[in-house]
Design an enzyme around this catalytic site. Sequence first.
Site, short mmCIF file in Angstrom:
data_model
loop_
_atom_site.label_atom_id
_atom_site.label_comp_id
_atom_site.label_asym_id
_atom_site.label_seq_id
_atom_site.Cartn_x
_atom_site.Cartn_y
_atom_site.Cartn_z
N SER A 42 18.58 6.09 51.25
CA SER A 42 18.55 7.42 51.89
C SER A 42 18.30 7.26 53.37
CB SER A 42 17.41 8.26 51.28
OG SER A 42 17.20 9.43 52.04
N TYR A 100 9.04 9.45 48.49
CA TYR A 100 10.50 9.31 48.47
C TYR A 100 10.93 8.24 49.49
CZ TYR A 100 15.45 10.71 48.76
OH TYR A 100 16.82 10.73 48.74
N ALA A 151 9.19 5.81 50.70
CA ALA A 151 8.74 4.48 50.24
C ALA A 151 9.69 3.94 49.18
CB ALA A 151 7.32 4.59 49.70
N LYS A 177 12.87 4.76 48.65
CA LYS A 177 14.21 4.50 49.18
C LYS A 177 14.20 3.31 50.16
CE LYS A 177 16.57 7.61 46.92
NZ LYS A 177 17.60 7.21 45.95
N ILE A 193 23.14 15.75 52.18
CA ILE A 193 24.41 15.98 51.46
C ILE A 193 24.26 17.21 50.57
CG2 ILE A 193 26.16 14.91 49.98
CD1 ILE A 193 25.59 13.29 52.58
N1 LIG Z 1 21.85 14.94 48.50
C1 LIG Z 1 21.20 14.36 49.51
O1 LIG Z 1 20.98 14.96 50.57
C2 LIG Z 1 20.74 12.92 49.39
C3 LIG Z 1 20.31 12.27 50.54
C4 LIG Z 1 19.89 10.95 50.46
C5 LIG Z 1 19.88 10.30 49.24
N2 LIG Z 1 20.28 10.98 48.14
C6 LIG Z 1 20.25 10.24 46.87
O2 LIG Z 1 21.52 10.31 46.24
C7 LIG Z 1 21.33 10.18 44.84
C8 LIG Z 1 22.10 11.29 44.13
O3 LIG Z 1 21.52 12.53 44.48
P1 LIG Z 1 22.34 13.90 44.48
O4 LIG Z 1 22.17 14.49 45.81
O5 LIG Z 1 23.68 13.70 43.93
O6 LIG Z 1 21.40 14.74 43.48
P2 LIG Z 1 21.70 15.51 42.12
O7 LIG Z 1 20.41 16.15 41.75
O8 LIG Z 1 22.91 16.37 42.26
O9 LIG Z 1 22.03 14.33 41.09
C9 LIG Z 1 21.06 13.42 40.66
C10 LIG Z 1 21.35 13.08 39.19
O10 LIG Z 1 20.41 12.07 38.80
C11 LIG Z 1 20.02 12.35 37.47
N3 LIG Z 1 18.73 11.76 37.17
C12 LIG Z 1 17.53 12.04 37.74
N4 LIG Z 1 16.56 11.33 37.16
C13 LIG Z 1 17.15 10.57 36.20
C14 LIG Z 1 16.66 9.65 35.26
N5 LIG Z 1 15.35 9.35 35.19
N6 LIG Z 1 17.55 9.05 34.42
C15 LIG Z 1 18.87 9.35 34.47
N7 LIG Z 1 19.39 10.23 35.37
C16 LIG Z 1 18.53 10.84 36.20
C17 LIG Z 1 19.95 13.87 37.42
O11 LIG Z 1 19.99 14.34 36.07
C18 LIG Z 1 21.15 14.27 38.24
O12 LIG Z 1 22.30 14.47 37.45
C19 LIG Z 1 19.82 10.20 44.58
O13 LIG Z 1 19.37 8.87 44.42
C20 LIG Z 1 19.27 10.79 45.86
O14 LIG Z 1 17.95 10.40 46.13
C21 LIG Z 1 20.72 12.27 48.17
#
Ligand SMILES: NC(=O)c1ccc[n+]([C@@H]2O[C@H](COP(=O)([O-])OP(=O)(O)OC[C@H]3O[C@@H](n4cnc5c(N)ncnc54)[C@H](O)[C@@H]3O)[C@@H](O)[C@H]2O)c1
Length: 247
Positions: free
Chosen positions: A141, A154, A156, A158, A187
């Site tokens: 992230s 979070y 820590a 990432k 995003i």
């Molecule tokens: N959207 C952002 O702004 C952003 C920014 C930086 C990093 N991220 C990272 O990108 C990744 C995807 O996030 P996103 O934005 O698509 O979010 P999202 O909430 O749309 O999707 C995350 C998915 O992970 C699944 N999940 C969560 N815990 C789980 C577990 N213990 N076992 C199995 N599945 C699990 C959820 O059910 C969900 O479908 C994450 O790792 C998030 O930290 C997102």
Amino acid sequence: MRLSGKVAIVTGAGSGIGKETALRFGKEGASVVCYDLKGQEETVTEIKKTNEQAIAFRGDITNSSDWENVVKATKDQFGTIDILGNIAGVTSRGSDKLIDQTEEEWDRMINIDLKGAFLGMRTVIPEMLKKKKGKIINIASLAAHVGLTNLVSYSAAKGGVAAMSRQVAMEYARDNIQVNAVSPGIIDTPILGNNTPEMTKAFSEATPAGRLGKPEEVANLILFLASEEADFITGQVWKVDGGWGSQ
Ligand SMILES: NC(=O)c1ccc[n+]([C@@H]2O[C@H](COP(=O)([O-])OP(=O)(O)OC[C@H]3O[C@@H](n4cnc5c(N)ncnc54)[C@H](O)[C@@H]3O)[C@@H](O)[C@H]2O)c1
């Protein structure tokens, strides 16, 4: 067909970036195992409109037995594993300062966002070693690179994903297994539901590009890193953040 004949496990495939990645992998000819706690069936239905080679797996990335089971299900169905997209994750509530952060919340974040990716690599890499070939993409992230606020656990977790990805890449570079991390900025996915609309607006305005990113813009890079075009790229952490991390 950039992933023709490849077999991929994608965690978080039920929503957001993971879902877009699973769909892109499917369109590019991969057999895709959609691993999530929820939403994975819908993603498989969508992939199957153009590519029959997709299965859903309901499981928790923090559970090592679920990892053993998804590897078994993948091998039973498709025979091998070429690509692991460790994309599932959660954010902390975003409103706790360090001194208010509970141990429970700290443990939850580290468990899902850091240990989940560790377990995935530990379970899948032995399969990749058998044929000396593999691609792993972990999701870190922006919070791993720049100072934000109220995201101590979070950040820590990432930061740990970024460091762990470099480390594992070095361990397996001679085995032709490439490990990279991708660091999204802000995003537009359901994960932003943890923020107030004011926070999301402020994040959007703070992004040099002046907007939120789209999940497909992250999936585009993940696809490239999963393809053979990226065979000489390993141990890197790639930002997809509209410029925020370069300020
Ligand atoms: N959207 C952002 O702004 C952003 C920014 C930086 C990093 N991220 C990272 O990108 C990744 C995807 O996030 P996103 O934005 O698509 O979010 P999202 O909430 O749309 O999707 C995350 C998915 O992970 C699944 N999940 C969560 N815990 C789980 C577990 N213990 N076992 C199995 N599945 C699990 C959820 O059910 C969900 O479908 C994450 O790792 C998030 O930290 C997102």
